[in-house]
Design a protein around this motif. Structure first.
Motif, PDB file in Angstrom:
ATOM      1  N   TRP A   7      -4.187  -8.802  -5.076  1.00 28.20           N
ATOM      2  CA  TRP A   7      -2.969  -7.980  -5.036  1.00 28.20           C
ATOM      3  C   TRP A   7      -3.055  -6.834  -6.038  1.00 28.20           C
ATOM      4  O   TRP A   7      -2.593  -5.722  -5.778  1.00 28.20           O
ATOM      5  CB  TRP A   7      -1.733  -8.828  -5.310  1.00 28.20           C
ATOM      6  CG  TRP A   7      -1.459  -9.775  -4.172  1.00 28.20           C
ATOM      7  CD1 TRP A   7      -1.599 -11.121  -4.184  1.00 28.20           C
ATOM      8  CD2 TRP A   7      -1.048  -9.428  -2.858  1.00 28.20           C
ATOM      9  NE1 TRP A   7      -1.293 -11.640  -2.965  1.00 28.20           N
ATOM     10  CE2 TRP A   7      -0.949 -10.621  -2.113  1.00 28.20           C
ATOM     11  CE3 TRP A   7      -0.751  -8.222  -2.215  1.00 28.20           C
ATOM     12  CZ2 TRP A   7      -0.572 -10.638  -0.782  1.00 28.20           C
ATOM     13  CZ3 TRP A   7      -0.369  -8.257  -0.879  1.00 28.20           C
ATOM     14  CH2 TRP A   7      -0.280  -9.450  -0.185  1.00 28.20           C
ATOM     15  N   HIS A   8      -3.652  -7.095  -7.202  1.00 21.69           N
ATOM     16  CA  HIS A   8      -3.823  -6.031  -8.195  1.00 21.69           C
ATOM     17  C   HIS A   8      -4.750  -4.931  -7.666  1.00 21.69           C
ATOM     18  O   HIS A   8      -4.485  -3.741  -7.829  1.00 21.69           O
ATOM     19  CB  HIS A   8      -4.412  -6.585  -9.495  1.00 21.69           C
ATOM     20  CG  HIS A   8      -3.462  -7.417 -10.271  1.00 21.69           C
ATOM     21  ND1 HIS A   8      -3.752  -8.709 -10.622  1.00 21.69           N
ATOM     22  CD2 HIS A   8      -2.236  -7.145 -10.773  1.00 21.69           C
ATOM     23  CE1 HIS A   8      -2.742  -9.204 -11.306  1.00 21.69           C
ATOM     24  NE2 HIS A   8      -1.797  -8.271 -11.410  1.00 21.69           N
ATOM     25  N   ILE A   9      -5.826  -5.334  -7.008  1.00 20.67           N
ATOM     26  CA  ILE A   9      -6.782  -4.357  -6.470  1.00 20.67           C
ATOM     27  C   ILE A   9      -6.127  -3.528  -5.367  1.00 20.67           C
ATOM     28  O   ILE A   9      -6.310  -2.307  -5.299  1.00 20.67           O
ATOM     29  CB  ILE A   9      -8.042  -5.087  -5.968  1.00 20.67           C
ATOM     30  CG1 ILE A   9      -8.754  -5.740  -7.158  1.00 20.67           C
ATOM     31  CG2 ILE A   9      -8.984  -4.129  -5.251  1.00 20.67           C
ATOM     32  CD1 ILE A   9      -9.914  -6.636  -6.787  1.00 20.67           C
ATOM     33  N   ILE A  10      -5.347  -4.165  -4.504  1.00 22.22           N
ATOM     34  CA  ILE A  10      -4.649  -3.440  -3.427  1.00 22.22           C
ATOM     35  C   ILE A  10      -3.647  -2.447  -4.025  1.00 22.22           C
ATOM     36  O   ILE A  10      -3.560  -1.301  -3.582  1.00 22.22           O
ATOM     37  CB  ILE A  10      -3.958  -4.434  -2.468  1.00 22.22           C
ATOM     38  CG1 ILE A  10      -5.008  -5.207  -1.682  1.00 22.22           C
ATOM     39  CG2 ILE A  10      -3.006  -3.710  -1.522  1.00 22.22           C
ATOM     40  CD1 ILE A  10      -4.459  -6.360  -0.866  1.00 22.22           C
ATOM     41  N   LEU A  11      -2.911  -2.875  -5.041  1.00 24.48           N
ATOM     42  CA  LEU A  11      -1.941  -1.993  -5.681  1.00 24.48           C
ATOM     43  C   LEU A  11      -2.634  -0.784  -6.337  1.00 24.48           C
ATOM     44  O   LEU A  11      -2.181   0.351  -6.199  1.00 24.48           O
ATOM     45  CB  LEU A  11      -1.136  -2.773  -6.719  1.00 24.48           C
ATOM     46  CG  LEU A  11      -0.061  -1.971  -7.455  1.00 24.48           C
ATOM     47  CD1 LEU A  11       1.014  -1.500  -6.477  1.00 24.48           C
ATOM     48  CD2 LEU A  11       0.555  -2.801  -8.565  1.00 24.48           C
ATOM     49  N   ILE A  12      -3.752  -1.024  -6.995  1.00 19.14           N
ATOM     50  CA  ILE A  12      -4.497   0.084  -7.618  1.00 19.14           C
ATOM     51  C   ILE A  12      -5.021   1.045  -6.549  1.00 19.14           C
ATOM     52  O   ILE A  12      -4.971   2.267  -6.714  1.00 19.14           O
ATOM     53  CB  ILE A  12      -5.649  -0.474  -8.479  1.00 19.14           C
ATOM     54  CG1 ILE A  12      -5.075  -1.190  -9.710  1.00 19.14           C
ATOM     55  CG2 ILE A  12      -6.613   0.625  -8.909  1.00 19.14           C
ATOM     56  CD1 ILE A  12      -6.091  -1.968 -10.506  1.00 19.14           C
ATOM     57  N   ALA A  13      -5.505   0.507  -5.419  1.00 17.35           N
ATOM     58  CA  ALA A  13      -6.008   1.352  -4.337  1.00 17.35           C
ATOM     59  C   ALA A  13      -4.886   2.203  -3.742  1.00 17.35           C
ATOM     60  O   ALA A  13      -5.085   3.397  -3.449  1.00 17.35           O
ATOM     61  CB  ALA A  13      -6.647   0.485  -3.253  1.00 17.35           C
ATOM     62  N   VAL A  15      -2.072   3.197  -5.259  1.00 16.86           N
ATOM     63  CA  VAL A  15      -1.687   4.219  -6.249  1.00 16.86           C
ATOM     64  C   VAL A  15      -2.737   5.337  -6.286  1.00 16.86           C
ATOM     65  O   VAL A  15      -2.391   6.521  -6.334  1.00 16.86           O
ATOM     66  CB  VAL A  15      -1.498   3.575  -7.642  1.00 16.86           C
ATOM     67  CG1 VAL A  15      -1.351   4.627  -8.720  1.00 16.86           C
ATOM     68  CG2 VAL A  15      -0.294   2.657  -7.628  1.00 16.86           C
ATOM     69  N   ALA A  16      -4.025   4.986  -6.243  1.00 19.41           N
ATOM     70  CA  ALA A  16      -5.082   6.003  -6.249  1.00 19.41           C
ATOM     71  C   ALA A  16      -4.993   6.866  -4.998  1.00 19.41           C
ATOM     72  O   ALA A  16      -5.173   8.089  -5.062  1.00 19.41           O
ATOM     73  CB  ALA A  16      -6.454   5.333  -6.337  1.00 19.41           C
ATOM     74  N   LEU A  17      -4.711   6.265  -3.854  1.00 21.75           N
ATOM     75  CA  LEU A  17      -4.582   7.016  -2.611  1.00 21.75           C
ATOM     76  C   LEU A  17      -3.401   7.981  -2.679  1.00 21.75           C
ATOM     77  O   LEU A  17      -3.496   9.128  -2.236  1.00 21.75           O
ATOM     78  CB  LEU A  17      -4.416   6.044  -1.437  1.00 21.75           C
ATOM     79  CG  LEU A  17      -4.391   6.655  -0.044  1.00 21.75           C
ATOM     80  CD1 LEU A  17      -5.701   7.363   0.243  1.00 21.75           C
ATOM     81  CD2 LEU A  17      -4.150   5.574   0.987  1.00 21.75           C
ATOM     82  N   LEU A  18      -2.293   7.539  -3.264  1.00 20.68           N
ATOM     83  CA  LEU A  18      -1.128   8.415  -3.390  1.00 20.68           C
ATOM     84  C   LEU A  18      -1.372   9.544  -4.396  1.00 20.68           C
ATOM     85  O   LEU A  18      -0.928  10.669  -4.189  1.00 20.68           O
ATOM     86  CB  LEU A  18       0.102   7.601  -3.804  1.00 20.68           C
ATOM     87  CG  LEU A  18       0.666   6.648  -2.744  1.00 20.68           C
ATOM     88  CD1 LEU A  18       1.777   5.805  -3.342  1.00 20.68           C
ATOM     89  CD2 LEU A  18       1.165   7.448  -1.550  1.00 20.68           C
ATOM     90  N   LEU A  19      -2.059   9.244  -5.482  1.00 22.35           N
ATOM     91  CA  LEU A  19      -2.298  10.269  -6.511  1.00 22.35           C
ATOM     92  C   LEU A  19      -3.324  11.316  -6.086  1.00 22.35           C
ATOM     93  O   LEU A  19      -3.121  12.520  -6.285  1.00 22.35           O
ATOM     94  CB  LEU A  19      -2.761   9.611  -7.815  1.00 22.35           C
ATOM     95  CG  LEU A  19      -1.707   8.874  -8.627  1.00 22.35           C
ATOM     96  CD1 LEU A  19      -2.353   8.202  -9.832  1.00 22.35           C
ATOM     97  CD2 LEU A  19      -0.627   9.836  -9.087  1.00 22.35           C
ATOM     98  N   PHE A  20      -4.442  10.869  -5.514  1.00 22.33           N
ATOM     99  CA  PHE A  20      -5.554  11.792  -5.258  1.00 22.33           C
ATOM    100  C   PHE A  20      -5.684  12.203  -3.804  1.00 22.33           C
ATOM    101  O   PHE A  20      -6.301  13.216  -3.501  1.00 22.33           O
ATOM    102  CB  PHE A  20      -6.868  11.152  -5.725  1.00 22.33           C
ATOM    103  CG  PHE A  20      -6.868  10.844  -7.192  1.00 22.33           C
ATOM    104  CD1 PHE A  20      -6.881  11.857  -8.130  1.00 22.33           C
ATOM    105  CD2 PHE A  20      -6.837   9.535  -7.636  1.00 22.33           C
ATOM    106  CE1 PHE A  20      -6.875  11.568  -9.480  1.00 22.33           C
ATOM    107  CE2 PHE A  20      -6.828   9.242  -8.988  1.00 22.33           C
ATOM    108  CZ  PHE A  20      -6.852  10.264  -9.912  1.00 22.33           C
ATOM    109  N   GLY A  21      -5.160  11.447  -2.885  1.00 25.21           N
ATOM    110  CA  GLY A  21      -5.254  11.789  -1.472  1.00 25.21           C
ATOM    111  C   GLY A  21      -6.557  11.304  -0.869  1.00 25.21           C
ATOM    112  O   GLY A  21      -7.538  11.043  -1.574  1.00 25.21           O
ATOM    113  N   PRO A  22      -6.580  11.203   0.459  1.00 20.98           N
ATOM    114  CA  PRO A  22      -7.771  10.654   1.131  1.00 20.98           C
ATOM    115  C   PRO A  22      -8.989  11.575   1.061  1.00 20.98           C
ATOM    116  O   PRO A  22     -10.112  11.115   1.194  1.00 20.98           O
ATOM    117  CB  PRO A  22      -7.311  10.453   2.578  1.00 20.98           C
ATOM    118  CG  PRO A  22      -6.165  11.377   2.749  1.00 20.98           C
ATOM    119  CD  PRO A  22      -5.509  11.487   1.401  1.00 20.98           C
ATOM    120  N   ASN A  23      -8.793  12.865   0.853  1.00 21.87           N
ATOM    121  CA  ASN A  23      -9.933  13.779   0.817  1.00 21.87           C
ATOM    122  C   ASN A  23     -10.657  13.751  -0.527  1.00 21.87           C
ATOM    123  O   ASN A  23     -11.855  14.034  -0.597  1.00 21.87           O
ATOM    124  CB  ASN A  23      -9.477  15.208   1.112  1.00 21.87           C
ATOM    125  CG  ASN A  23      -8.941  15.347   2.512  1.00 21.87           C
ATOM    126  OD1 ASN A  23      -9.333  14.599   3.403  1.00 21.87           O
ATOM    127  ND2 ASN A  23      -8.030  16.287   2.709  1.00 21.87           N
TER     128      ASN A  23
END
Length: 78
Positions: A7-13, A15-23
């Motif tokens: 669950w921690h890894i999913i949450l970090i992923a 947040v990273a997707l929201l901050l940096f975007g898929p590109n």
């Protein structure tokens, strides 16, 4: 604290997707991979100083002890 749960890894992923975007995420992953590789090379002593990759090592010249130059006189002893 302990190890990271799934669950921690999913949450970090997320947040990273929201901050940096898929590109931007693949570029960040490559950057982290390169950083870890360079760190591993530096700590193992390689440091990227492989002389075998840069240039070949020159062959050693065979020295015949009978023909050694005398340092004092400058003459070749035969």
């Amino acid at each position: 604290m302990g190890a990271l749960s799934p669950w921690h890894i999913i949450l970090i992923a997320i947040v990273a997707l929201l901050l940096f975007g898929p590109n931007k995420l693949p570029e960040l992953g490559r950057g982290f991979g390169k950083m870890f590789r360079e760190f591993k090379d530096a700590t193992s002593g390689n440091g990227g100083n492989n002389t075998s990759d840069d240039q070949p090592v020159p062959a050693r010249k065979e020295i015949n002890p009978a023909e050694v130059k005398n340092a004092e006189t400058g003459q070749i002893n035969k």
